[in-house]
Design a protein around this motif. Structure first.
Motif, mmCIF file in Angstrom:
data_model
loop_
_atom_site.group_PDB
_atom_site.id
_atom_site.type_symbol
_atom_site.label_atom_id
_atom_site.label_comp_id
_atom_site.label_asym_id
_atom_site.label_seq_id
_atom_site.Cartn_x
_atom_site.Cartn_y
_atom_site.Cartn_z
ATOM 1 N N LEU A 25 40.644 34.456 53.836
ATOM 2 C CA LEU A 25 41.673 33.767 53.055
ATOM 3 C C LEU A 25 41.077 33.141 51.800
ATOM 4 O O LEU A 25 41.704 33.159 50.735
ATOM 5 C CB LEU A 25 42.381 32.712 53.911
ATOM 6 N N GLU A 26 39.874 32.614 51.910
ATOM 7 C CA GLU A 26 39.200 32.060 50.730
ATOM 8 C C GLU A 26 38.918 33.164 49.713
ATOM 9 O O GLU A 26 39.068 32.962 48.504
ATOM 10 C CB GLU A 26 37.909 31.350 51.134
ATOM 11 N N GLU A 27 38.531 34.349 50.217
ATOM 12 C CA GLU A 27 38.301 35.489 49.328
ATOM 13 C C GLU A 27 39.612 35.902 48.640
ATOM 14 O O GLU A 27 39.621 36.213 47.445
ATOM 15 C CB GLU A 27 37.721 36.665 50.114
ATOM 16 N N GLU A 28 40.720 35.884 49.383
ATOM 17 C CA GLU A 28 42.038 36.168 48.795
ATOM 18 C C GLU A 28 42.333 35.166 47.684
ATOM 19 O O GLU A 28 42.778 35.537 46.604
ATOM 20 C CB GLU A 28 43.140 36.063 49.848
ATOM 21 N N GLY A 29 42.113 33.882 47.976
ATOM 22 C CA GLY A 29 42.365 32.840 46.993
ATOM 23 C C GLY A 29 41.519 33.028 45.747
ATOM 24 O O GLY A 29 42.012 32.878 44.623
ATOM 25 N N ASP A 30 40.253 33.377 45.937
ATOM 26 C CA ASP A 30 39.363 33.601 44.792
ATOM 27 C C ASP A 30 39.835 34.782 43.944
ATOM 28 O O ASP A 30 39.856 34.708 42.710
ATOM 29 C CB ASP A 30 37.925 33.852 45.259
ATOM 30 N N ALA A 31 40.227 35.871 44.607
ATOM 31 C CA ALA A 31 40.694 37.060 43.875
ATOM 32 C C ALA A 31 41.966 36.745 43.092
ATOM 33 O O ALA A 31 42.102 37.125 41.925
ATOM 34 C CB ALA A 31 40.930 38.219 44.848
ATOM 35 N N ALA A 32 42.883 36.035 43.731
ATOM 36 C CA ALA A 32 44.134 35.679 43.055
ATOM 37 C C ALA A 32 43.864 34.717 41.911
ATOM 38 O O ALA A 32 44.434 34.854 40.822
ATOM 39 C CB ALA A 32 45.113 35.053 44.049
ATOM 40 N N ALA A 33 42.983 33.748 42.126
ATOM 41 C CA ALA A 33 42.653 32.781 41.079
ATOM 42 C C ALA A 33 42.004 33.474 39.881
ATOM 43 O O ALA A 33 42.312 33.144 38.727
ATOM 44 C CB ALA A 33 41.734 31.696 41.628
ATOM 45 N N ASP A 34 41.135 34.434 40.143
ATOM 46 C CA ASP A 34 40.517 35.193 39.047
ATOM 47 C C ASP A 34 41.585 35.916 38.234
ATOM 48 O O ASP A 34 41.563 35.911 36.999
ATOM 49 C CB ASP A 34 39.499 36.202 39.585
ATOM 50 N N TYR A 35 42.524 36.552 38.935
ATOM 51 C CA TYR A 35 43.599 37.273 38.255
ATOM 52 C C TYR A 35 44.448 36.318 37.417
ATOM 53 O O TYR A 35 44.725 36.584 36.236
ATOM 54 C CB TYR A 35 44.474 38.002 39.284
ATOM 55 N N ILE A 36 44.862 35.203 38.006
ATOM 56 C CA ILE A 36 45.710 34.240 37.295
ATOM 57 C C ILE A 36 44.955 33.619 36.128
ATOM 58 O O ILE A 36 45.526 33.424 35.044
ATOM 59 C CB ILE A 36 46.226 33.148 38.267
ATOM 60 N N GLU A 37 43.675 33.347 36.310
ATOM 61 C CA GLU A 37 42.879 32.775 35.218
ATOM 62 C C GLU A 37 42.817 33.734 34.025
ATOM 63 O O GLU A 37 42.974 33.323 32.877
ATOM 64 C CB GLU A 37 41.469 32.454 35.714
ATOM 65 N N GLU A 38 42.627 35.014 34.297
ATOM 66 C CA GLU A 38 42.624 36.009 33.223
ATOM 67 C C GLU A 38 43.983 36.065 32.534
ATOM 68 O O GLU A 38 44.070 36.156 31.306
ATOM 69 C CB GLU A 38 42.247 37.384 33.764
ATOM 70 N N LEU A 39 45.038 36.020 33.312
ATOM 71 C CA LEU A 39 46.390 36.036 32.753
ATOM 72 C C LEU A 39 46.613 34.829 31.841
ATOM 73 O O LEU A 39 47.153 34.961 30.743
ATOM 74 C CB LEU A 39 47.429 36.050 33.875
ATOM 75 N N LEU A 40 46.202 33.652 32.291
ATOM 76 C CA LEU A 40 46.356 32.447 31.480
ATOM 77 C C LEU A 40 45.561 32.565 30.183
ATOM 78 O O LEU A 40 46.040 32.147 29.117
ATOM 79 C CB LEU A 40 45.907 31.205 32.260
ATOM 80 N N ASP A 41 44.353 33.128 30.267
ATOM 81 C CA ASP A 41 43.538 33.310 29.061
ATOM 82 C C ASP A 41 44.216 34.254 28.070
ATOM 83 O O ASP A 41 44.299 33.959 26.877
ATOM 84 C CB ASP A 41 42.154 33.848 29.418
ATOM 85 N N VAL A 42 44.718 35.369 28.575
ATOM 86 C CA VAL A 42 45.382 36.347 27.704
ATOM 87 C C VAL A 42 46.622 35.738 27.054
ATOM 88 O O VAL A 42 46.893 35.952 25.870
ATOM 89 C CB VAL A 42 45.762 37.620 28.500
ATOM 90 N N ALA A 43 47.378 34.954 27.827
ATOM 91 C CA ALA A 43 48.607 34.347 27.316
ATOM 92 C C ALA A 43 48.350 33.048 26.542
ATOM 93 O O ALA A 43 49.284 32.447 26.033
ATOM 94 C CB ALA A 43 49.563 34.068 28.478
ATOM 95 N N ASP A 44 47.091 32.627 26.483
ATOM 96 C CA ASP A 44 46.698 31.389 25.809
ATOM 97 C C ASP A 44 47.469 30.187 26.362
ATOM 98 O O ASP A 44 48.031 29.382 25.631
ATOM 99 C CB ASP A 44 46.886 31.508 24.296
ATOM 100 N N LEU A 45 47.499 30.110 27.711
ATOM 101 C CA LEU A 45 48.147 29.002 28.400
ATOM 102 C C LEU A 45 47.077 28.158 29.086
ATOM 103 O O LEU A 45 46.070 28.682 29.568
ATOM 104 C CB LEU A 45 49.141 29.513 29.447
ATOM 105 N N ASP A 46 47.312 26.863 29.126
ATOM 106 C CA ASP A 46 46.370 25.947 29.757
ATOM 107 C C ASP A 46 46.788 25.684 31.191
ATOM 108 O O ASP A 46 47.967 25.501 31.483
ATOM 109 C CB ASP A 46 46.337 24.612 29.007
ATOM 110 N N GLY A 47 45.805 25.639 32.098
ATOM 111 C CA GLY A 47 46.096 25.315 33.483
ATOM 112 C C GLY A 47 44.840 25.196 34.308
ATOM 113 O O GLY A 47 43.840 25.859 34.028
ATOM 114 N N ASP A 48 44.878 24.319 35.282
ATOM 115 C CA ASP A 48 43.792 24.164 36.241
ATOM 116 C C ASP A 48 44.206 24.852 37.530
ATOM 117 O O ASP A 48 45.342 24.698 37.990
ATOM 118 C CB ASP A 48 43.533 22.681 36.519
ATOM 119 N N ILE A 49 43.276 25.586 38.130
ATOM 120 C CA ILE A 49 43.584 26.358 39.331
ATOM 121 C C ILE A 49 42.915 25.727 40.539
ATOM 122 O O ILE A 49 41.715 25.448 40.518
ATOM 123 C CB ILE A 49 43.136 27.826 39.166
#
Length: 173
Positions: A25-49
């Motif tokens: 489950l931690e690995e799932e969370g890490d994979a999802a967080a990596d994906y969302i972090e990349e999405l936020l970077d591309v969209a130039d949105l600020d957020g803490d995960i």
């Protein structure tokens, strides 16, 4: 007709009953967080995960300050779509089906409050004499939340229907 209980944690009968380990489950969370972090970077949105593991699921929350532009992604339909994309990213990385939950800007808390109000209105209809009260179709996670709310109020709920029409019906004990 399927009645869910806290022991099934929202898993419909016939689903794979093998529960992932905390490290999976931690690995799932890490994979999802990596994906969302990349999405936020591309969209130039600020957020803490933040990543959390509880109740047999990985939870990924994206938060920000009140003056952030993150609210652009916090609409329920957008969160649901991003959650599905994050689940696909997890599957691509791990090869395993994911039941992770994504929250953006408190969207899950807001939806929980809406579901509580919906259940309260349904229970009021039953207390006013109705034999049962049907709720609108919703996701399996939302139905799980509704089942928990209903049980906490001392009523019974079951899921009925198939696919997009699957909904919850509440009755008295």
């Amino acid at each position: 007709m399927t009645q869910l209980s806290p022991e099934t944690d929202g898993i419909e009968p016939g689903a794979d009953d093998i529960r992932p380990t905390v490290s999976q489950l931690e690995e799932e969370g890490d994979a999802a967080a990596d994906y969302i972090e990349e999405l936020l970077d591309v969209a130039d949105l600020d957020g803490d995960i933040d990543i959390d593991v509880r109740d047999g699921r990985a939870y990924v929350s994206v938060t920000s300050t009140s003056d952030s532009n993150l609210r652009l992604l916090s609409k329920p339909d957008t969160v649901s779509a991003l959650q599905e994309l994050a689940r696909i990213a997890v599957h691509t990385r791990t090869g395993a089906f994911s039941r992770l939950i994504l929250d953006i800007g408190g969207s899950r808390e807001a939806r929980q409050a809406e579901l509580v109000a919906l259940v309260e209105r349904a229970i009021q209809r039953i207390e006013d004499g109705a034999a049962s009260a049907s709720l609108p179709p919703m996701s399996s996670y939302e139905r799980k939340v509704v089942h928990d709310i209903v049980a906490g109020e001392g009523f019974v709920s079951v899921s009925e229907g198939e696919g997009r029409d699957r909904h919850t019906v509440i009755t008295a004990k």
